[in-house]
Design a protein around this motif. Sequence first.
Motif, mmCIF file in Angstrom:
data_model
loop_
_atom_site.group_PDB
_atom_site.id
_atom_site.type_symbol
_atom_site.label_atom_id
_atom_site.label_comp_id
_atom_site.label_asym_id
_atom_site.label_seq_id
_atom_site.Cartn_x
_atom_site.Cartn_y
_atom_site.Cartn_z
ATOM 1 N N ASP A 157 1.986 3.179 1.501
ATOM 2 C CA ASP A 157 1.981 3.796 2.820
ATOM 3 C C ASP A 157 3.145 4.793 2.921
ATOM 4 O OD1 ASP A 157 1.303 4.341 5.366
ATOM 5 O OD2 ASP A 157 1.650 2.334 6.171
ATOM 6 N N THR B 75 1.946 -6.126 0.711
ATOM 7 C CA THR B 75 3.066 -5.669 1.524
ATOM 8 C C THR B 75 4.214 -5.224 0.624
ATOM 9 O OG1 THR B 75 2.411 -7.335 3.102
ATOM 10 C CG2 THR B 75 4.569 -6.331 3.410
ATOM 11 N N GLU C 21 2.809 -1.506 4.162
ATOM 12 C CA GLU C 21 1.979 -1.727 2.983
ATOM 13 C C GLU C 21 2.413 -0.848 1.831
ATOM 14 O OE1 GLU C 21 -2.033 -1.008 3.905
ATOM 15 O OE2 GLU C 21 -2.292 -2.872 5.019
#
Lengths: 426, 280
Positions: free
Chosen positions: A75, A3, A72
């Motif tokens: 992303d 993350t 994430e």
Amino acid sequence: MPTAIKIENVSKQYRLGVISTGTLSHDLNRWWTTSVLRREDPYLKIGETNDRASKGNSEYVWALKDINMEIEQGDVVGIIGKNGAGKSTLLKLLSRVTKPTTGTIKYRGRIASLLEVGTGFHPEMTGRENIYMNGAIMGMTRAEITRKLDEIVDFSGCERYIDTPVKRYSSGMTVRLGFAIAAHLDPEILVVDEVLAVGDAEFQKKAIGKMQDVSKGEGRTVLFVSHNMTAVRNLCKNGYILKNGIIDYQGNIDSVIDRYLAEQEERSKIALGAVSDRKGNGSIRLVDIKFTDLQGCSKDNFSVGDEIIIKIKIETTSRFQNSNTSQLDIGINNSLGERVTWLSTYLYSDKIVLDNGYVNFYIPKLMLNEGTYNVNLCSLVDGELADWVGNVAKLHISYNDYFKNGRIMPPNQGYYITDFQISKQI
Amino acid sequence: MDKNGYTEITPNNRLLSLNLREVIAYKDLIYMYVKRDIVTMYKQTILGPLWFVIQPILTTVMFMFVFGNLAGISTDGIPGPLFYFAGIILWNYFADCLNKTSGTFTTNQNVFGKVYFPRLVVPISVTISNLVKFFIQFAIFLIIYIVYAFKGVGITPNWYAFLFPLLVIMSAGLALGFGIIFSSMTTKYRDLTFLLQFGVQLWMYATPVIYPLSTMPADKQWIFQLNPMTSIIETFKYGAIGSGVFSWGWLLYSLIFMIITLLLGTIIFNKVEKDFMDTV
């Protein structure tokens, strides 16, 4: 993927109106209840969701309410929503320009925020000096900037002007230089707010390309806010729709955009007079729009090349005095929200007399390609925005054998059709 | 940053987070701000940096006329230009820094509203860039000083002149400390800007800039010494031109005063910088 950004129950409250003497009493009251009585902040309880158009009772409003996101690493996330949905507030929190009222944001690495390009540019300093200045503001060290200087100058395309003060630059050049610096920041997380709206098409393409490289090649996380659906679709993988400060929908970018556009379509079915989401001082109110043929029959479906009259009904309110200049615009957008064409009284004269009743725009030959178009209306009185309504109506256009041979121009070839002839010459 | 490498943004911060490590990480930004201030200060002026010199000279001439000739205030047997100039340059440095740093949030809201960096960078860089002006003025002071020394006027410099760097640091620290406190408080309530503007002017008269402390009755001098700038200016005059009241005790008092102001200022400033954008 790990993350990169984790947003937990983040809310942001703003106070409406001006900060005045009342502020002090609120502050004292807040201090008294939280610090002395050890109770909850009295002003955090009140406050309403942020629906700009409707009038609320509270002086406090939640620009964001209980936002949870997990993004994430690598992303590219698009955040879309109407004006005032909370997009920019979210980016402000992420870039630490202001702090959340409640909740926490956790992130890994360096965040570079592009809420604006060229922040801290000083007009008296040269391009080169400003690269160092702006780079340092964005968190780069001098050594880092020196290393990337050539690349930045090259990317900006301002090489000839690099030792000229920035005040001599065109606005486009300033933006290019600013973006060039930002593009070479190499942060782990890049937060971008509509900066692409400026600059010419070529530069926008370059900028989007650069952002794609950044996310794909280097595994960086990008958060992108824009009203330009084409850019969002091209760039992003996933997306969020924000609405009145809460997350309305999340998913992959195609589903997000489809849903967002569908919702706007929904809106355009509401009668114009009943739309409450308006901008402007209200001295004129646009109450109805009709598309008719020459006979005055109202319809929504037209064919390429048709004659069409757009009738707009306006009402003047008591605030509308005998004005000197007024203006009425019709903006026609494609389904992605890009402006296709614009009809305005301004193109003919500064001064038209608006009064209660209809203003008709006659289009002798409608040369838009097959598709569905959204219409925005805007009126100005004495240069001030009087009434603005977005997506007020839909215009459906299809072919009725315009080229007399059953052929059509494919929609992906553009929005505008032109008459032309072919002849041979040897 | 926690053990997993995450940075946290939270509504509340620890009371005593001075954030100094982050400021140091942005030292290049401080450098750039200082450079920008110096490069752009006198762009498109004809006299350019000469203004650094013209300002204090004109002030000195005016002081000599008003306070020396009209009001007849003693200069402790020191020639007027030397006496006034000595007071003015250090005081001007302090006052300029204070005035400029106190507007940190309001004048920089455009930048602060777009990008995060430790805001303390800006007042620190102001204090540093003002040093340039100060040293130019100090050079002029030295010239006047040497001229008078050759003329054989009774100026008696002494070893205390070596306290000079400390005095500059103390003025800088005090100005920075007060400046960031004021800038933090003016984000919401602008009243303080008006207070500060004439407050600084009044403060000068409470500080022995245009008069020697020794002209005050000995038993009342401590009231003046409570003003942290008093011992700084007096020590400077004492060391450089041998006129003034010097006391280690009061100098230490000023030093402690400065440290507390700076500390307090930094704490308030760091608290305000988190969300001043909403109220400014």
